[in-house]
Write a protein that holds these residues in place. Structure first.
Motif, PDB file in Angstrom:
ATOM      1  N   ALA A 183      37.340  27.345  41.473  1.00 17.59           N
ATOM      2  CA  ALA A 183      36.425  26.608  40.402  1.00 17.59           C
ATOM      3  C   ALA A 183      34.955  27.129  40.592  1.00 17.59           C
ATOM      4  N   LEU A 184      34.729  27.179  41.878  1.00 21.00           N
ATOM      5  CA  LEU A 184      33.145  27.505  42.124  1.00 21.00           C
ATOM      6  C   LEU A 184      33.035  29.218  41.889  1.00 21.00           C
ATOM      7  N   LEU A 185      34.072  29.895  42.292  1.00 22.72           N
ATOM      8  CA  LEU A 185      33.779  31.334  42.189  1.00 22.72           C
ATOM      9  C   LEU A 185      34.585  32.204  41.519  1.00 22.72           C
ATOM     10  N   HIS A 186      35.883  32.103  41.051  1.00 24.42           N
ATOM     11  CA  HIS A 186      36.589  32.947  40.437  1.00 24.42           C
ATOM     12  C   HIS A 186      35.978  33.394  38.992  1.00 24.42           C
ATOM     13  N   HIS A 187      35.270  32.632  38.315  1.00 24.00           N
ATOM     14  CA  HIS A 187      34.878  33.107  37.058  1.00 24.00           C
ATOM     15  C   HIS A 187      33.500  33.959  37.114  1.00 24.00           C
ATOM     16  N   TYR A 188      33.063  34.277  38.355  1.00 23.40           N
ATOM     17  CA  TYR A 188      32.139  35.378  38.540  1.00 23.40           C
ATOM     18  C   TYR A 188      32.603  36.676  38.361  1.00 23.40           C
ATOM     19  N   TYR A 189      33.848  37.165  38.866  1.00 23.23           N
ATOM     20  CA  TYR A 189      34.268  38.293  38.978  1.00 23.23           C
ATOM     21  C   TYR A 189      34.938  39.145  37.854  1.00 23.23           C
ATOM     22  N   ASP A 190      34.715  40.337  37.929  1.00 23.61           N
ATOM     23  CA  ASP A 190      35.129  41.163  36.932  1.00 23.61           C
ATOM     24  C   ASP A 190      35.246  42.741  37.137  1.00 23.61           C
ATOM     25  N   PRO A 191      36.341  43.063  37.677  1.00 20.83           N
ATOM     26  CA  PRO A 191      37.792  42.694  37.634  1.00 20.83           C
ATOM     27  C   PRO A 191      37.885  41.659  38.856  1.00 20.83           C
ATOM     28  N   PHE A 192      39.002  41.011  39.056  1.00 16.09           N
ATOM     29  CA  PHE A 192      39.294  40.039  40.018  1.00 16.09           C
ATOM     30  C   PHE A 192      39.475  40.890  41.137  1.00 16.09           C
ATOM     31  N   PRO A 193      38.962  40.536  42.411  1.00 15.24           N
ATOM     32  CA  PRO A 193      39.108  41.158  43.598  1.00 15.24           C
ATOM     33  C   PRO A 193      40.694  41.432  44.075  1.00 15.24           C
ATOM     34  N   VAL A 194      40.892  42.552  44.834  1.00 15.36           N
ATOM     35  CA  VAL A 194      41.924  42.626  45.649  1.00 15.36           C
ATOM     36  C   VAL A 194      41.680  42.341  47.156  1.00 15.36           C
ATOM     37  N   VAL A 195      42.394  41.566  47.584  1.00 13.46           N
ATOM     38  CA  VAL A 195      42.340  40.792  49.054  1.00 13.46           C
ATOM     39  C   VAL A 195      43.017  41.548  49.910  1.00 13.46           C
ATOM     40  N   GLU A 196      42.691  42.142  51.021  1.00 14.09           N
ATOM     41  CA  GLU A 196      43.556  42.703  52.110  1.00 14.09           C
ATOM     42  C   GLU A 196      43.240  42.288  53.123  1.00 14.09           C
TER      43      GLU A 196
END
Length: 98
Positions: free
Chosen positions: A77-90
């Motif tokens: 809720a705090l962070l995901h709306h900031y990303y474009d595109p959504f990050p790939v996590v490895e």
């Protein structure tokens, strides 16, 4: 130890707000069992790019312990709306070179 790495591309004009929200979110991730530490690096060449590095005891501490927690719901809720595109996590593990 497992190293989680995610390249974060923050939407234009939102970097200041993102950094404030990330400070708040840091207490959420650090409260999870198996969390060792994290850092957020800011790219010198691209003002909207960040590198998130998180150290975990095991892969499951991140993929189950954190991602299935109530803290993760707050993190999203705090962070995901900031990303474009959504990050790939490895996830990475250290190779013994001895």
């Amino acid at each position: 130890m497992i190293l989680e790495a995610a390249m974060l591309q923050v939407k234009s004009g939102l970097t200041t707000e993102f950094e404030k929200s990330f400070k708040e979110a840091s207490s959420l991730i650090s409260s999870i069992e198996g969390y060792i530490g994290h850092e957020l690096q800011h790219c010198l060449e691209d003002d909207h790019k960040y590198l998130l590095l998180v150290k975990w005891r095991t892969l499951e501490d991140h993929t189950i312990g954190f991602r299935e927690s109530s803290q993760y719901q707050e993190w999203k809720a705090l962070l995901h709306h900031y990303y474009d595109p959504f990050p790939v996590v490895e996830h990475f593990t250290c190779i013994n070179l001895d």
